[in-house]
Motif scaffolding. Structure first.
Motif, mmCIF file in Angstrom:
data_model
loop_
_atom_site.group_PDB
_atom_site.id
_atom_site.type_symbol
_atom_site.label_atom_id
_atom_site.label_comp_id
_atom_site.label_asym_id
_atom_site.label_seq_id
_atom_site.Cartn_x
_atom_site.Cartn_y
_atom_site.Cartn_z
ATOM 1 N N ALA A 274 -7.423 0.706 3.889
ATOM 2 C CA ALA A 274 -6.898 1.665 2.729
ATOM 3 C C ALA A 274 -5.348 1.831 2.674
ATOM 4 O O ALA A 274 -4.905 0.245 3.008
ATOM 5 C CB ALA A 274 -6.918 3.413 3.612
ATOM 6 N N ALA A 275 -5.386 1.898 2.058
ATOM 7 C CA ALA A 275 -3.698 2.095 1.167
ATOM 8 C C ALA A 275 -3.124 2.741 2.485
ATOM 9 O O ALA A 275 -3.219 3.627 2.124
ATOM 10 C CB ALA A 275 -3.022 3.002 0.107
ATOM 11 N N LEU A 276 -1.839 2.681 3.282
ATOM 12 C CA LEU A 276 -0.641 3.442 3.487
ATOM 13 C C LEU A 276 0.268 4.337 2.487
ATOM 14 O O LEU A 276 0.757 3.343 2.201
ATOM 15 C CB LEU A 276 -0.243 2.697 4.817
ATOM 16 C CG LEU A 276 -1.808 1.307 5.685
ATOM 17 C CD1 LEU A 276 -1.110 1.094 6.681
ATOM 18 C CD2 LEU A 276 -2.904 2.824 6.306
ATOM 19 N N ASP B 152 0.383 5.833 -5.986
ATOM 20 C CA ASP B 152 0.487 4.772 -5.175
ATOM 21 C C ASP B 152 -0.708 3.981 -4.878
ATOM 22 O O ASP B 152 -1.322 2.831 -4.335
ATOM 23 C CB ASP B 152 1.692 4.759 -4.281
ATOM 24 C CG ASP B 152 1.849 3.302 -3.284
ATOM 25 O OD1 ASP B 152 2.282 3.079 -2.217
ATOM 26 O OD2 ASP B 152 2.678 2.928 -4.324
ATOM 27 N N ARG C 114 -2.057 2.784 -7.974
ATOM 28 C CA ARG C 114 -1.454 1.098 -8.141
ATOM 29 C C ARG C 114 -2.089 0.041 -7.679
ATOM 30 O O ARG C 114 -1.870 -0.582 -8.022
ATOM 31 C CB ARG C 114 -0.375 1.920 -8.352
ATOM 32 C CG ARG C 114 0.741 0.398 -7.619
ATOM 33 C CD ARG C 114 2.467 0.985 -7.632
ATOM 34 N NE ARG C 114 2.144 0.771 -6.300
ATOM 35 C CZ ARG C 114 3.048 -0.511 -4.908
ATOM 36 N NH1 ARG C 114 2.597 -1.643 -5.531
ATOM 37 N NH2 ARG C 114 2.869 0.359 -4.071
ATOM 38 N N GLN C 115 -2.499 0.272 -6.199
ATOM 39 C CA GLN C 115 -2.766 -1.027 -5.099
ATOM 40 C C GLN C 115 -4.179 -0.743 -5.330
ATOM 41 O O GLN C 115 -4.786 -2.422 -4.832
ATOM 42 C CB GLN C 115 -2.318 -0.511 -3.682
ATOM 43 C CG GLN C 115 -0.879 -0.632 -3.531
ATOM 44 C CD GLN C 115 -0.704 0.485 -1.559
ATOM 45 O OE1 GLN C 115 -0.701 -0.607 -2.000
ATOM 46 N NE2 GLN C 115 -0.687 1.503 -2.136
ATOM 47 N N VAL D 88 -6.117 -4.510 -6.044
ATOM 48 C CA VAL D 88 -5.502 -5.392 -4.836
ATOM 49 C C VAL D 88 -7.062 -4.702 -3.886
ATOM 50 O O VAL D 88 -7.610 -5.701 -3.248
ATOM 51 C CB VAL D 88 -4.254 -5.010 -4.334
ATOM 52 C CG1 VAL D 88 -4.792 -6.390 -3.374
ATOM 53 C CG2 VAL D 88 -3.853 -5.881 -6.005
ATOM 54 N N LEU D 89 -6.861 -3.892 -2.912
ATOM 55 C CA LEU D 89 -7.287 -3.011 -2.448
ATOM 56 C C LEU D 89 -8.268 -3.269 -2.471
ATOM 57 O O LEU D 89 -9.961 -3.880 -1.557
ATOM 58 C CB LEU D 89 -7.249 -1.596 -1.673
ATOM 59 C CG LEU D 89 -5.733 -1.634 -1.738
ATOM 60 C CD1 LEU D 89 -5.787 -0.071 -1.921
ATOM 61 C CD2 LEU D 89 -5.477 -2.030 -0.477
ATOM 62 N N CYS E 236 8.181 -1.952 -8.775
ATOM 63 C CA CYS E 236 7.759 -2.475 -8.254
ATOM 64 C C CYS E 236 8.067 -3.906 -8.146
ATOM 65 O O CYS E 236 8.948 -4.158 -7.062
ATOM 66 C CB CYS E 236 6.272 -2.329 -7.848
ATOM 67 S SG CYS E 236 5.760 -1.257 -6.368
ATOM 68 N N THR F 244 4.262 -6.060 -1.983
ATOM 69 C CA THR F 244 4.394 -4.699 -2.440
ATOM 70 C C THR F 244 2.909 -3.779 -2.314
ATOM 71 O O THR F 244 2.741 -2.453 -2.428
ATOM 72 C CB THR F 244 4.971 -4.764 -4.295
ATOM 73 O OG1 THR F 244 4.315 -5.526 -4.741
ATOM 74 C CG2 THR F 244 6.208 -4.873 -3.920
ATOM 75 N N VAL F 245 1.688 -4.415 -1.584
ATOM 76 C CA VAL F 245 1.237 -3.729 -1.767
ATOM 77 C C VAL F 245 0.766 -3.596 -0.275
ATOM 78 O O VAL F 245 1.066 -3.474 1.333
ATOM 79 C CB VAL F 245 -0.415 -4.370 -1.287
ATOM 80 C CG1 VAL F 245 -1.546 -4.002 -1.024
ATOM 81 C CG2 VAL F 245 -0.287 -5.138 -2.504
ATOM 82 N N ASN F 246 1.119 -1.751 0.565
ATOM 83 C CA ASN F 246 1.051 -1.021 1.311
ATOM 84 C C ASN F 246 -0.740 -1.600 2.188
ATOM 85 O O ASN F 246 -0.971 0.101 2.135
ATOM 86 C CB ASN F 246 1.589 0.589 1.095
ATOM 87 C CG ASN F 246 3.050 0.223 0.834
ATOM 88 O OD1 ASN F 246 4.146 -1.344 1.636
ATOM 89 N ND2 ASN F 246 3.377 1.238 0.249
#
Lengths: 353, 242
Positions: free
Chosen positions: A240-242, A263, A266-267, A270-271, B18, B195-197
């Motif tokens: 998951a995105a945190l 956010d 945004r990710q 990649v996720l 970012c 930058t990926v959380n």
């Protein structure tokens, strides 16, 4: 003093009665952002660690009990946001097993609030049905006083048929306890002959968790600025995105939620790449394992003579495993329903602590 | 359509922001390089002294692509100097494990350079000053293959033992003993680069109480920025349920 706290909480609960079902009115700017964000990819399941109630109380010179009520009201607000953003599943970390270490006084406050709010939601079951909100409880609720366990079970059963939206309350929960429970469940299945050891895989593990019926967590938000997961959904939120947000839970608002969703978006690419490659890795590993299992079974059956490793044998083994897993998961869910019915049918013990 | 367009613009801004964070960090690190390239372990530890005690196990998570080994080994050596005895290195695809030999060589070279002219022997030198990599230092390479898969294998093993009567019940404690990735200590601190959380498939069981700190990049990382990030951990109040 305890009676005073109880009656105060009841009064506050009644005052907040309709806050949970109130639709927010959005400004033009908020509406604009809603339309923009909903045109993109959205998480299917959002988890919240509702941290910071007591610090909020201290910072705003209000009582702890009042901040907990505000925290509960905030869940209603979040539900409204999620409905607006078409997010179908929300999990909230309401009471950890670790929270039983808190003082008796604080636990009593929390249990009173839990009981009052659950009972209130039960009386508004029609409204929950109208909105299609299913309330699910994840965790070991038998750790709570019996009247709370019973009321939670009643609420779960009463809303079980609602299917638009799921609010998952994590009560008496830690992720390690949940995972251990899943392992115990699968091991007992193996011991009872309903599963083979080789049937245990990630998919089955996930189905045996308390949240087995829900999709994986796509976005996990923790308030108050603390940057750890505190044993919350660490399996489900593994990809998951945190989001660690530096406001206390009662202060978490629309724009913080928008920030979290942006956010996530945004990710998301990649996720998704991580999840896709992991799925391929699992599929590949699963096929190799199943082929080996199938070959072993085939060899055993044919006494090692004329033994041929082939696709047909592998497929038969895969089908057998899938049948056993499906049957076992259905049995686990049936068992859970029966347990809820048994808990809900207990004679209600009047009052609280 | 119009809202998709506006969302695209919003995400362009976010993405640029970012990337700018990464660039800005690299620029600051370059600016500091003139001053901090002369730092050795003594100077580093004198800046670190007010911060307090580091945890015994730290995990470094690299979510960036193609980090040069000379940048990658620096936070490892700094952790060693701060007294960390177990360091887990995580990357999603397991490329670090494939570069184990190069990382080991780079580690020894940087450690030797960083501990030059030190008045006191920093931790990690082992007995008789044998150098990094000696007991009690442990460096583990972890990737997504060691994540939930390890829990599944542990579940199978404990199920087998339950059936055969080796165990009579399943508890958190005995289930943990069947896991192979992190035997003994769990990371109390995780420093994520990129930058990926996300946990990105990191083994879930050990990180239940791990503090997760982020740095935008490992490229051109500077010791002072590393210490500033670690300071955040050391000032956090650990309440655990209470």
């Amino acid at each position: 003093q305890h009676y005073f706290i109880q009656s105060n909480l009841r009064a506050m609960a009644e005052e907040e009665e309709d806050q949970w079902f109130k639709r927010a009115e959005y400004s033009w700017l908020q509406s604009f952002f809603i339309k923009c964000i909903t045109s993109g990819k959205l998480p299917e399941h959002v988890g919240f660690i509702m941290d910071g109630n007591r610090r909020y109380a201290k910072a705003n010179s209000i009582s702890r009990a009042e901040s907990y009520v505000m925290g509960f009201e905030k869940i209603g607000e979040i539900l409204d946001y999620c409905e607006t953003f078409h997010i179908k599943n929300v999990s909230v970390y309401a009471f950890s097993i670790e929270n039983f270490k808190r003082s008796d006084e604080e636990q009593a406050e929390l249990f009173t609030l839990m009981f009052e709010k659950t009972r209130h939601l039960l009386t508004r079951a029609d409204k929950l049905a109208e909105k299609g909100i299913r309330v699910k409880v994840s965790g070991n609720t038998t750790l709570f006083p019996p009247h709370i366990t019973q009321t939670l079970a009643e609420l779960e059963l009463k809303t079980a048929q609602n299917s638009e939206f799921c609010l998952n309350l994590c009560l008496g929960y830690t992720a390690r306890d949940e995972m251990t429970h899943a392992v115990r469940c699968m091991s007992e299945g193996v011991a009872a002959g309903k599963l083979r050891v080789t049937d245990i895989n990630e998919a089955l593990f996930g189905e045996c968790l308390y949240t087995g019926e829900l999709p994986p967590v796509d976005l996990l938000v923790r308030t108050s600025g603390v940057v750890r997961l505190s044993d919350y959904m660490i399996w489900q939120a593994n990809f998951a995105a945190l989001q660690f947000v530096k406001v206390f839970w009662p202060d978490f608002g629309f724009w913080h939620f928008v920030g979290a969703l942006l956010d996530y978006q945004r990710q998301e690419g990649v996720l998704k790449e991580h999840k896709d490659t992991y799925r391929s890795f699992l599929e590949g590993m699963g096929r190799s394992e199943q082929a080996a299992v199938g070959h072993t079974e085939h060899c055993t059956l044919d006494s090692h003579e004329g033994c041929v490793w082939n696709e047909e044998v592998t497929q038969a083994s895969v089908r057998g495993s899938e049948r056993r897993r499906e049957g076992f998961v259905e049995e686990v869910r049936r068992g859970r329903r029966e347990q809820l019915q048994a808990l809900a049918a207990r004679e209600l013990v009047v009052g609280g602590d | 359509m119009i809202y998709e367009g506006f969302l695209f613009v919003i995400h362009m801004f976010l993405h640029t922001y970012c990337q700018l964070q990464v660039v800005a960090q690299c620029c600051f690190n370059i600016a500091r390089w003139w001053r901090e390239s002369k730092w050795n372990a003594d100077v580093f530890l004198s800046h670190a002294k007010p911060l307090g005690k580091m945890p015994g196990h730290v995990s470094l998570m690299f979510l960036e692509d193609n980090v040069p080994i000379e940048d990658l080994v620096k936070p490892i050596v700094w952790c060693i100097c701060l007294g960390v005895t177990t360091i887990s290195l995580y990357d999603y695809y397991g490329k670090l494990r494939q570069q184990k030999l190069e990382i080991d060589a780079g580690l020894r070279e940087y450690y030797s350079d960083f501990t030059r002219d030190c008045k006191k022997s920093p931790p990690g030198t082992g007995s008789g000053g044998k150098g990094v990599g000696q007991d009690p230092l442990h460096i583990k390479f972890v990737s997504v293959e060691n994540g939930r898969t390890d829990l599944v294998h542990a579940a199978r093993d404990i199920a087998k033992d339950l059936v055969s009567g080796v165990v009579t019940e399943i508890t958190q404690v005995n289930f943990e003993s069947y896991q192979k990735v992190f035997t003994g200590s769990h990371p109390e601190l995780m420093i994520k680069f990129g930058t990926v959380n996300t946990l990105a498939g990191y083994p879930p069981w050990p990180v239940h109480l791990t503090e997760i700190l982020s740095m935008p990049t490992c490229y051109l990382i500077s010791p002072s920025h590393f210490l500033k990030t670690v300071q955040n951990y050391l000032t956090i109040e650990k309440r655990v349920g209470k």
